[in-house]
Design a protein around this motif. Structure first.
Motif, mmCIF file in Angstrom:
data_model
loop_
_atom_site.group_PDB
_atom_site.id
_atom_site.type_symbol
_atom_site.label_atom_id
_atom_site.label_comp_id
_atom_site.label_asym_id
_atom_site.label_seq_id
_atom_site.Cartn_x
_atom_site.Cartn_y
_atom_site.Cartn_z
ATOM 1 N N ALA A 189 -12.567 6.051 -0.397
ATOM 2 C CA ALA A 189 -11.893 4.763 -0.332
ATOM 3 C C ALA A 189 -11.004 4.546 -1.558
ATOM 4 O O ALA A 189 -9.847 4.129 -1.443
ATOM 5 C CB ALA A 189 -12.913 3.634 -0.208
ATOM 6 N N GLY A 190 -11.539 4.815 -2.753
ATOM 7 C CA GLY A 190 -10.725 4.660 -3.961
ATOM 8 C C GLY A 190 -9.590 5.656 -4.022
ATOM 9 O O GLY A 190 -8.484 5.329 -4.464
ATOM 10 N N ARG A 191 -9.854 6.883 -3.589
ATOM 11 C CA ARG A 191 -8.792 7.883 -3.566
ATOM 12 C C ARG A 191 -7.689 7.478 -2.588
ATOM 13 O O ARG A 191 -6.491 7.631 -2.881
ATOM 14 C CB ARG A 191 -9.378 9.238 -3.172
ATOM 15 C CG ARG A 191 -8.361 10.364 -3.184
ATOM 16 C CD ARG A 191 -8.950 11.652 -2.655
ATOM 17 N NE ARG A 191 -7.902 12.591 -2.319
ATOM 18 C CZ ARG A 191 -7.997 13.531 -1.410
ATOM 19 N NH1 ARG A 191 -9.125 13.673 -0.725
ATOM 20 N NH2 ARG A 191 -6.993 14.343 -1.162
ATOM 21 N N ALA A 192 -8.068 6.972 -1.423
ATOM 22 C CA ALA A 192 -7.075 6.526 -0.448
ATOM 23 C C ALA A 192 -6.244 5.375 -0.998
ATOM 24 O O ALA A 192 -5.032 5.301 -0.763
ATOM 25 C CB ALA A 192 -7.773 6.107 0.844
ATOM 26 N N GLU A 193 -6.871 4.483 -1.733
ATOM 27 C CA GLU A 193 -6.138 3.361 -2.330
ATOM 28 C C GLU A 193 -5.086 3.864 -3.318
ATOM 29 O O GLU A 193 -3.952 3.392 -3.346
ATOM 30 C CB GLU A 193 -7.120 2.430 -3.034
ATOM 31 C CG GLU A 193 -6.532 1.106 -3.470
ATOM 32 C CD GLU A 193 -6.274 0.169 -2.313
ATOM 33 O OE1 GLU A 193 -5.311 -0.615 -2.399
ATOM 34 O OE2 GLU A 193 -7.017 0.209 -1.327
ATOM 35 N N ALA A 194 -5.456 4.842 -4.125
ATOM 36 C CA ALA A 194 -4.512 5.399 -5.100
ATOM 37 C C ALA A 194 -3.366 6.117 -4.401
ATOM 38 O O ALA A 194 -2.201 5.983 -4.805
ATOM 39 C CB ALA A 194 -5.244 6.347 -6.052
ATOM 40 N N CYS A 195 -3.670 6.878 -3.358
ATOM 41 C CA CYS A 195 -2.615 7.603 -2.637
ATOM 42 C C CYS A 195 -1.633 6.632 -1.990
ATOM 43 O O CYS A 195 -0.419 6.831 -2.046
ATOM 44 C CB CYS A 195 -3.235 8.516 -1.586
ATOM 45 S SG CYS A 195 -4.156 9.916 -2.254
ATOM 46 N N GLY A 196 -2.157 5.596 -1.348
ATOM 47 C CA GLY A 196 -1.266 4.612 -0.746
ATOM 48 C C GLY A 196 -0.397 3.904 -1.764
ATOM 49 O O GLY A 196 0.782 3.628 -1.514
#
Length: 841
Positions: free
Chosen positions: A523-530
């Motif tokens: 979830a945190g990784r996806a937030e950073a990528c977005g």
């Protein structure tokens, strides 16, 4: 930032201001003295507010002796009323800095700063955890914290020395309770939010009254890094930094810049009297007070603090396994919340932020029950001024209003997402980045290091490639050589004069519910990528981005768009949702990642259910973003043609050692894959808006293919410029001729239906022998699919039916290399489709 300054951590530990003379006596002696001395003071305090009696203590000597007793009384067990009386007395006395009262001894009223400094040091004893941890200690601690808040807010005579002692007191009590590993149901778990909230609020007040010196900032940064395993620490930090950012943007970019709205409760944390210079200095220091938020994704780092090691040493002197730390199970959620806070800051600087009803983590939402965007009756952008369709007035009104400025409205509608905040619905358009937004390099200089590290958390790159400078440097060289190769070869290709790709609106940031990924950090990784995708999509025309940033961004895309066994569905969805305008921003070397986006689209668009995504993202929004990306990719094969990429990247950064991508590919070779995605998307799409976008794309690619094939034939035949212009005019869609010399002259009404169907089957059989990505192949495939859908699924939807009929009308005017086959196809499909649709209308 404070490397040249010393920390006050050792000063705090060595301070003995919280000890009393009674600590030198036996415990029984100290208990009896404390009970005997404090009781009359507490009882007198309870009656003084009614009777107005004066304090029992008159001289400085009496006050100091009594304070030694109270200091010891604060360390006693909570089984009696002694500790309560001590707290009542001290919370009353420290109000001498706010409003003197008769119950406060006269020496304290005369020198309030000196006495309050000693009282604050004594009150540290109250926050030491007791064996009998219960509601009594929590209630008394809250009483002290409320008194501290009132003191900091209302006192106008507090000296700088007192402010410094107050800050050290708050740092000390926070460190006592929050630094050790969290105990389920313990005092630290119950007081964490209030403790860190009071610390940050008082610290902001101190910045206004007497700005803390660098040693205090350094000490706070070191200590906060030891408390990050508490969710409340990251949450309160996010509130404060967002409130400071809201004030910072007002005077940095002026009133015309989109405001960053925060809840009133958070905005009130910033003192109104804080000037602009103080806001800027405080903002930058608070931004780094949490240290590197990516550390939250590494339990080994979080558990390496002294308090962790001290409490969890076993008999052999070796630390226990990380599984013995229950509080570390919350790190994925805390990591996500930290990246969410940084994402909000980035959106604020881009001018695309959204107001939120609160600043807490997004409320978990059932994605399947979220409202869908209202259907908009739009049609493919093809010769709208010539459209003449007779429908009822209500239908005409809706269709006319919504088809005006179709591309703009549709882009806005496609960019909405209910996932950016709990109070944002899918019908709200995501705002465009502000014209006065900072440059991409500036934003990445602030947040790039954190975002890139977070985007690669727990990623296993191919052949042991790590996130180091050498990898970045080699990737930069690849990009530069790739761009040079493309420019050289493209100059020898015939380029179409004007396939314009309008810049799409920004897609709102997907907020993934971190509770759905309890055991990982996706979830945190996806937030950073977005967030990184939105930053690069905000590039201005002519703006230069540092190669180091571009290279890491492309590595991020390659890693996030993997569809093999190592696919990360939250990251894949986040990249797609935030990248619709990516190929319209003229990023240097962006064409390198085209194959990876195509592979991702091949996974998403033909999938009707999207069962692996729907648990945390709106499938309609995901498909809409994928369609927008597909629309921007469709012109590339026509534009670059047979240009070869000399850089072989596909598969190089994946975990698949058996990858077969070892040859350069041409852009033209990607056309069939794109067309198949488009056809597959139309077969599985159920949303009206998305369907109409696909229909418009089908018309464009057929017309583009027919035009380029005709130009190629004429150039081979040496037709010259006149023939080129003549052919362009006949294919502009204005000419009414749609047939050729091979068109049957027998009227349709005189031909049996069986003959028409037989001829249609012959046409389909003929076209299967052609190249499926040729203009004729695309034309027949489009006609066959659209008429089939018109006869079945689309009969009940007027907006899609009208769009499909307009598509067929546009296809009928297309001139391909199989002039006799095209009219034959329409003679069966077109009349039947029209009759069915009109019957429904």
């Amino acid at each position: 930032m404070y490397s040249e300054w010393r920390s006050l951590h050792l000063v705090i530990q060595s301070d003995q201001g919280h000890t009393s003379v009674l600590h030198s006596y036996p415990e029984s002696v100290g208990r009896e003295v404390a009970n005997a001395v404090v009781r009359p003071l507490g009882q007198a305090l309870g009656t003084s507010s009614v009777a107005g009696s004066e304090s029992l203590l008159k001289t400085d000597k009496e006050v100091k002796w009594t304070m030694e007793v109270i200091c010891y009384g604060l360390t006693l067990p909570l089984d009696g009323e002694t500790v309560k009386y001590c707290v009542d007395v001290y919370t009353d006395w420290i109000m001498a800095l706010v409003l003197p009262k008769d119950s406060i001894p006269l020496p304290i009223i005369k020198e309030p700063n000196l006495y309050v400094q000693s009282i604050l040091k004594h009150l540290q004893n109250l926050f030491v955890p007791r064996q009998e941890q219960g509601s009594s200690q929590i209630r008394l601690c809250l009483q002290v914290l409320r008194a501290i808040q009132k003191l900091a807010r209302e006192s106008s005579i507090m000296a700088r020395e007192t402010w410094e002692v107050l800050l050290l007191f708050l740092l000390q009590i926070n460190d006592i309770l929050l630094a050790p590993p969290t105990v389920q149901g313990g005092i630290a778990e119950n007081l964490a939010e209030k403790l860190i909230g009071v610390l940050f609020e008082v610290w902001l007040l101190a910045c206004t009254r007497c700005f803390p010196t660098p040693p205090y900032w350094k000490t706070a940064k070191e200590m906060v890094a030891n408390w990050r395993h508490h969710p409340a620490v990251v949450e309160q930090w996010s509130k404060v930094i967002c409130a400071l950012t809201s004030r910072l943007l007002r005077f940095t970019y002026g009133p015309s810049f989109p405001p960053f709205k925060v809840p009133d409760e958070d905005a009130n944390l910033i003192p109104p009297e804080m000037d602009n210079e103080c806001i800027a200095q405080t903002w930058f220091r608070f931004l780094h007070m949490l240290s590197n938020p990516v550390d939250l994704s590494n339990p080994a780092v979080i558990s390496s603090t002294p308090k962790f090691q001290e409490q969890f040493l076993n008999v052999s002197g070796m630390p226990q396994e990380l599984s013995q730390y229950p509080c570390l199970k919350h790190l994925p959620q805390i990591f996500f919340r930290a990246m969410r806070g940084i994402s909000c800051l980035v959106d604020a600087f881009l001018g695309i932020s959204r107001p939120r009803s609160d600043s807490a983590p997004p409320t978990p939402v059932n994605r399947l029950s979220m409202p869908q965007s209202a259907a908009v009756n739009t049609t493919p952008p093809h010769n709208r001024r010539h459209r003449a369709v007779t429908v009822n007035k209500a239908t005409m009104k809706t269709s006319t209003v919504t088809t005006a400025h179709t591309s703009k409205v549709q882009h806005q509608a496609s960019s909405t997402s209910p996932l950016s905040s709990p109070n944002q619905t899918s019908s709200e358009p995501r705002p465009l980045p502000a014209p006065r937004r900072p440059k991409v390099n500036s934003i990445l200089n602030l947040f790039g290091s954190w975002l890139f590290d977070a985007a690669f958390v727990h990623c296993k790159l191919h052949n042991g490639i790590n996130r180091d400078n050498s990898m970045t440097a080699s990737f930069i060289q690849i990009l530069l050589s790739y761009k040079s190769s493309i420019a050289t070869q493209a100059s020898m290709e015939f380029r179409r004069k004007g396939s314009q790709m309008s810049t799409d609106t920004m897609v709102s940031n997907p907020v993934f519910d971190a509770s759905e990924f309890p055991d990982n950090y996706e979830a945190g990784r996806a937030e950073a990528c977005g967030t990184l995708c939105r930053i690069f999509c905000s590039k201005k025309t002519g703006e230069e981005i540092l190669p180091a940033y571009l290279s890491r961004f492309y590595m991020l895309l390659i890693q996030g768009l993997q569809i093999n066994d190592y696919v990360c569905h939250p990251v894949l969805a986040s990249v797609i949702l935030n990248s619709p305008p990516l190929f319209c921003c003229d990023l240097k070397g962006i064409d390198v990642v085209v194959p990876y986006f195509i592979s991702a689209l091949e996974t998403i668009l033909p999938d009707r259910e999207l069962s692996k995504f729907k648990s945390y993202v709106n499938p309609t929004e995901l498909r809409r973003s994928s369609i927008n990306i597909l629309l921007s990719l469709l012109p590339l094969p026509h534009h670059f043609g047979t240009v070869r990429s000399e850089v072989v990247l596909e598969g190089k950064f994946s975990n698949d050692d058996s990858s077969s991508y070892d040859k350069p590919i041409t852009f033209l070779s990607l056309k069939l894959r794109l067309v198949n995605i488009l056809i597959g998307a139309l077969q599985t799409e159920t949303d009206p808006n998305n369907t109409q976008m696909i229909l418009g794309a089908m018309l464009n690619i057929v017309q583009d293919s027919a035009l380029l094939e005709a130009i190629g034939c004429q150039m081979e035949m040496g037709g010259g410029e006149n023939n080129l212009k003549s052919h362009s005019r006949t294919n502009s869609g204005i000419s009414s001729a749609s047939g050729g010399s091979t068109e049957p002259t027998t009227p349709d009404s005189e031909r049996p239906a069986q003959a028409l169907l037989r001829d249609y089957d012959v046409a389909l059989g003929y076209i299967l022998a052609l190249n499926t990505d040729s203009a004729a192949g695309l034309l027949i495939r489009s006609i066959h699919l659209v008429t089939q859908r018109l006869n079945s699924q689309w009969r009940q939807d007027m907006s899609i039916s009208l769009a499909a009929l307009e598509l067929l009308s546009g296809l009928a005017k297309s001139r391909t290399q199989t002039q006799g086959i095209v009219p034959l196809s329409f003679k069966v499909s077109f009349p039947t489709s029209i009759s069915l649709v009109v019957r429904e209308l």
